[in-house]
Design a protein around this motif. Structure first.
Motif, PDB file in Angstrom:
ATOM      1  N   GLY A 322       0.810  -1.206   0.000  1.00 40.18           N
ATOM      2  CA  GLY A 322       0.000   0.000   0.000  1.00 40.18           C
ATOM      3  C   GLY A 322       0.844   1.257   0.000  1.00 40.18           C
ATOM      4  O   GLY A 322       0.552   2.223  -0.726  1.00 40.18           O
ATOM      5  N   ARG A 323       1.921   1.247   0.787  1.00 31.08           N
ATOM      6  CA  ARG A 323       2.807   2.414   0.808  1.00 31.08           C
ATOM      7  C   ARG A 323       3.579   2.555  -0.491  1.00 31.08           C
ATOM      8  O   ARG A 323       3.820   3.672  -0.958  1.00 31.08           O
ATOM      9  CB  ARG A 323       3.773   2.310   1.992  1.00 31.08           C
ATOM     10  N   GLN A 324       3.972   1.442  -1.103  1.00 32.90           N
ATOM     11  CA  GLN A 324       4.696   1.514  -2.370  1.00 32.90           C
ATOM     12  C   GLN A 324       3.798   2.056  -3.480  1.00 32.90           C
ATOM     13  O   GLN A 324       4.222   2.878  -4.296  1.00 32.90           O
ATOM     14  CB  GLN A 324       5.227   0.140  -2.762  1.00 32.90           C
ATOM     15  N   LEU A 325       2.545   1.611  -3.515  1.00 30.55           N
ATOM     16  CA  LEU A 325       1.609   2.121  -4.519  1.00 30.55           C
ATOM     17  C   LEU A 325       1.315   3.594  -4.300  1.00 30.55           C
ATOM     18  O   LEU A 325       1.145   4.362  -5.259  1.00 30.55           O
ATOM     19  CB  LEU A 325       0.323   1.290  -4.500  1.00 30.55           C
ATOM     20  N   ASP A 326       1.228   4.007  -3.057  1.00 26.86           N
ATOM     21  CA  ASP A 326       1.062   5.421  -2.729  1.00 26.86           C
ATOM     22  C   ASP A 326       2.199   6.231  -3.344  1.00 26.86           C
ATOM     23  O   ASP A 326       1.975   7.259  -4.005  1.00 26.86           O
ATOM     24  CB  ASP A 326       1.023   5.570  -1.201  1.00 26.86           C
ATOM     25  N   ALA A 327       3.429   5.764  -3.175  1.00 31.87           N
ATOM     26  CA  ALA A 327       4.585   6.477  -3.717  1.00 31.87           C
ATOM     27  C   ALA A 327       4.621   6.418  -5.243  1.00 31.87           C
ATOM     28  O   ALA A 327       4.956   7.403  -5.909  1.00 31.87           O
ATOM     29  CB  ALA A 327       5.878   5.890  -3.141  1.00 31.87           C
ATOM     30  N   TYR A 328       4.269   5.271  -5.805  1.00 33.15           N
ATOM     31  CA  TYR A 328       4.352   5.098  -7.262  1.00 33.15           C
ATOM     32  C   TYR A 328       3.326   5.966  -7.992  1.00 33.15           C
ATOM     33  O   TYR A 328       3.614   6.537  -9.048  1.00 33.15           O
ATOM     34  CB  TYR A 328       4.140   3.625  -7.605  1.00 33.15           C
ATOM     35  N   LEU A 329       2.133   6.065  -7.433  1.00 36.48           N
ATOM     36  CA  LEU A 329       1.088   6.876  -8.062  1.00 36.48           C
ATOM     37  C   LEU A 329       1.306   8.363  -7.844  1.00 36.48           C
ATOM     38  O   LEU A 329       0.738   9.189  -8.556  1.00 36.48           O
ATOM     39  CB  LEU A 329      -0.284   6.464  -7.526  1.00 36.48           C
ATOM     40  N   GLY A 330       2.122   8.720  -6.883  1.00 37.53           N
ATOM     41  CA  GLY A 330       2.347  10.112  -6.542  1.00 37.53           C
ATOM     42  C   GLY A 330       1.592  10.454  -5.279  1.00 37.53           C
ATOM     43  O   GLY A 330       0.464   9.998  -5.080  1.00 37.53           O
ATOM     44  N   CYS A 331       2.203  11.256  -4.409  1.00 42.44           N
ATOM     45  CA  CYS A 331       1.520  11.585  -3.165  1.00 42.44           C
ATOM     46  C   CYS A 331       0.223  12.321  -3.467  1.00 42.44           C
ATOM     47  O   CYS A 331       0.069  12.959  -4.515  1.00 42.44           O
ATOM     48  CB  CYS A 331       2.422  12.411  -2.253  1.00 42.44           C
ATOM     49  N   GLY A 332      -0.732  12.229  -2.528  1.00 41.78           N
ATOM     50  CA  GLY A 332      -2.064  12.775  -2.766  1.00 41.78           C
ATOM     51  C   GLY A 332      -2.077  14.233  -3.167  1.00 41.78           C
ATOM     52  O   GLY A 332      -2.827  14.650  -4.058  1.00 41.78           O
ATOM     53  N   GLY A 333      -1.232  15.049  -2.518  1.00 38.89           N
ATOM     54  CA  GLY A 333      -1.205  16.476  -2.826  1.00 38.89           C
ATOM     55  C   GLY A 333      -0.775  16.761  -4.251  1.00 38.89           C
ATOM     56  O   GLY A 333      -1.344  17.619  -4.939  1.00 38.89           O
ATOM     57  N   GLU A 334       0.233  16.018  -4.736  1.00 38.51           N
ATOM     58  CA  GLU A 334       0.716  16.213  -6.112  1.00 38.51           C
ATOM     59  C   GLU A 334      -0.348  15.820  -7.129  1.00 38.51           C
ATOM     60  O   GLU A 334      -0.571  16.517  -8.129  1.00 38.51           O
ATOM     61  CB  GLU A 334       1.980  15.386  -6.330  1.00 38.51           C
ATOM     62  N   VAL A 335      -0.986  14.684  -6.884  1.00 44.56           N
ATOM     63  CA  VAL A 335      -2.018  14.217  -7.812  1.00 44.56           C
ATOM     64  C   VAL A 335      -3.200  15.182  -7.818  1.00 44.56           C
ATOM     65  O   VAL A 335      -3.764  15.501  -8.878  1.00 44.56           O
ATOM     66  CB  VAL A 335      -2.479  12.794  -7.430  1.00 44.56           C
ATOM     67  N   LEU A 336      -3.571  15.676  -6.645  1.00 39.21           N
ATOM     68  CA  LEU A 336      -4.696  16.602  -6.551  1.00 39.21           C
ATOM     69  C   LEU A 336      -4.393  17.906  -7.276  1.00 39.21           C
ATOM     70  O   LEU A 336      -5.263  18.480  -7.936  1.00 39.21           O
ATOM     71  CB  LEU A 336      -5.024  16.867  -5.083  1.00 39.21           C
ATOM     72  N   GLN A 337      -3.151  18.382  -7.174  1.00 35.80           N
ATOM     73  CA  GLN A 337      -2.773  19.599  -7.888  1.00 35.80           C
ATOM     74  C   GLN A 337      -2.865  19.397  -9.398  1.00 35.80           C
ATOM     75  O   GLN A 337      -3.388  20.258 -10.118  1.00 35.80           O
ATOM     76  CB  GLN A 337      -1.359  20.020  -7.508  1.00 35.80           C
ATOM     77  N   GLU A 338      -2.367  18.259  -9.875  1.00 39.87           N
ATOM     78  CA  GLU A 338      -2.444  17.980 -11.309  1.00 39.87           C
ATOM     79  C   GLU A 338      -3.891  17.874 -11.775  1.00 39.87           C
ATOM     80  O   GLU A 338      -4.248  18.362 -12.855  1.00 39.87           O
ATOM     81  CB  GLU A 338      -1.695  16.684 -11.631  1.00 39.87           C
ATOM     82  N   LEU A 339      -4.728  17.247 -10.954  1.00 37.08           N
ATOM     83  CA  LEU A 339      -6.142  17.139 -11.299  1.00 37.08           C
ATOM     84  C   LEU A 339      -6.787  18.516 -11.391  1.00 37.08           C
ATOM     85  O   LEU A 339      -7.536  18.812 -12.330  1.00 37.08           O
ATOM     86  CB  LEU A 339      -6.866  16.272 -10.258  1.00 37.08           C
ATOM     87  N   GLY A 340      -6.486  19.382 -10.414  1.00 34.96           N
ATOM     88  CA  GLY A 340      -7.057  20.723 -10.429  1.00 34.96           C
ATOM     89  C   GLY A 340      -6.626  21.514 -11.651  1.00 34.96           C
ATOM     90  O   GLY A 340      -7.438  22.219 -12.279  1.00 34.96           O
ATOM     91  N   GLU A 341      -5.342  21.396 -12.012  1.00 36.87           N
ATOM     92  CA  GLU A 341      -4.838  22.110 -13.183  1.00 36.87           C
ATOM     93  C   GLU A 341      -5.486  21.596 -14.462  1.00 36.87           C
ATOM     94  O   GLU A 341      -5.794  22.372 -15.376  1.00 36.87           O
ATOM     95  CB  GLU A 341      -3.315  21.976 -13.253  1.00 36.87           C
ATOM     96  N   LEU A 342      -5.717  20.265 -14.536  1.00 39.58           N
ATOM     97  CA  LEU A 342      -6.339  19.700 -15.729  1.00 39.58           C
ATOM     98  C   LEU A 342      -7.792  20.158 -15.850  1.00 39.58           C
ATOM     99  O   LEU A 342      -8.261  20.491 -16.948  1.00 39.58           O
ATOM    100  CB  LEU A 342      -6.260  18.172 -15.662  1.00 39.58           C
ATOM    101  N   ILE A 343      -8.513  20.197 -14.736  1.00 40.74           N
ATOM    102  CA  ILE A 343      -9.899  20.665 -14.757  1.00 40.74           C
ATOM    103  C   ILE A 343      -9.961  22.135 -15.135  1.00 40.74           C
ATOM    104  O   ILE A 343     -10.796  22.561 -15.953  1.00 40.74           O
ATOM    105  CB  ILE A 343     -10.569  20.430 -13.389  1.00 40.74           C
TER     106      ILE A 343
END
Length: 347
Positions: A322-343
């Motif tokens: 679970g921790r490795q997948l968390d790191a591989y997908l990107g930490c939540g804050g980074e992913v959320l920022q990218e999502l916000g920018e895409l929207i």
């Protein structure tokens, strides 16, 4: 939206659950150490569960990866299906599909790759006008690289290149939090072939995020199942731990987080299979898998008490995955920022 599995998807999931359940046992996983299980990989490919993904689609793959995640089976299933089978099927030329897909289907070719957004990736392609190029650069971490025959990479211009791991490609073993047979890839004039047009990179990235979110849903479901069994049998002051309200609330939160990961992965996968835009949905699934996934595996370890910290305990393996997948997908804050920018961009 309809996430009801087709008859073929349901049958494949049942077969995968049986194979993973029979071969990815705690004893076999412990014996494998940080490497993969070649016997399990052979069984999966022999049962047609790699090649079947062409027909089952991304939603079918997510269902199968859930079963892998439940057992934390150490095989390069997600990587080969995402960076190999689905990438070549969607973006390869007819000649590439005819040449590459048979080996991927039967397991003789194992394809890995790094998420194009991964930090530290510096790959430069020389040439490329004819669809061939020489790559130079370094990729710090590639999951399942020690098992791979090919690796799919993106250069600085977001062009995808498929690199056979032969001359010019050096692999150095790297140990991660989870036993993913990872490696550091150093390229020095390695020959590569172009895969797909300009939009291929974004599609493979979204596909990878969705698939690995599905894997995280399985990891969390497996952790939660072990936790529920533990608190129902472990007694404290003459009563099972499961009768304590605080334990019930923690387990309920973990259940809701697991369901959120699952349903967002299902939606993203369904949209891709239906030919609909799904980049924001893949990011949503990745955010839930990263942010909620680490909460679930922490809860599983916590509710096991001291046993959860035992490196040899099965639930600790879920924690590491679970921790490795968390790191591989990107930490939540980074992913959320990218999502916000895409929207905000309206794309």
């Amino acid at each position: 939206m309809d996430f009801t599995p087709t008859e073929e998807q349901a049958g494949a999931r049942e077969l995968a659950a049986r194979i993973f359940g029979d071969l990815a046992t705690h004893e076999r996983l412990a014996a494998a150490g940080t490497g993969s299980d070649p016997e399990l990989w052979k069984a999966l490919c022999g049962a047609g569960l790699v090649g079947a993904v062409e027909e089952l689609g991304l939603l079918g793959l997510v269902l199968l990866l859930e079963e892998q995640g439940r057992t934390t089976a150490q095989v390069p299933y997600a990587a080969t299906c995402v960076y190999g089978l689905l990438a070549v099927t969607a973006h390869g030329t007819p000649e590439q599909r005819e040449r590459l897909l048979p080996g991927i289907r039967d397991g003789s070719a194992v394809v890995s790759g790094a998420l194009p957004a991964q930090a530290g990736v510096r790959v430069v392609a020389r040439g490329g006008a004819t669809g061939r190029a020489e790559l130079t650069g370094t990729v710090p971490v590639v999951p399942w690289l020690r098992d791979a025959t090919h690796v799919l990479l993106a250069d600085g211009d977001h062009r995808l290149w498929l690199v056979p791991l032969v001359e010019g490609a050096d692999v150095t073993p790297v140990e991660l939090t989870a036993p993913w047979a990872a490696g550091r890839l150093t390229l020095d004039g390695a020959r590569a072939e172009r895969l797909g047009a300009a939009e291929a990179c974004a599609d493979v990235l979204a596909t990878a995020r969705t698939a690995f979110a599905g894997l995280q849903a399985g990891v969390c479901a497996g952790s939660l199942a072990r936790t529920v069994a533990h608190v129902n049998t472990r007694e404290q002051f003459g009563r099972p731990l499961a009768t304590r309200q605080a334990v019930q609330l923690k387990a309920a939160d973990a259940h809701m987080d697991t369901e959120a990961i699952r349903v967002t992965a299902y939606e993203a996968a369904w949209r891709r299979d239906a030919g609909l835009p799904y980049a924001t949905h893949a990011l949503t699934a990745a955010w839930w898998a990263s942010e909620a996934g680490q909460r679930v595996v922490h809860t599983g370890q916590h509710l096991h008490g001291g046993a959860g910290a035992d490196l040899g305990h099965p639930v600790h393996r879920h924690f590491l995955w679970g921790r490795q997948l968390d790191a591989y997908l990107g930490c939540g804050g980074e992913v959320l920022q990218e999502l916000g920018e895409l929207i905000a961009s309206g794309e």
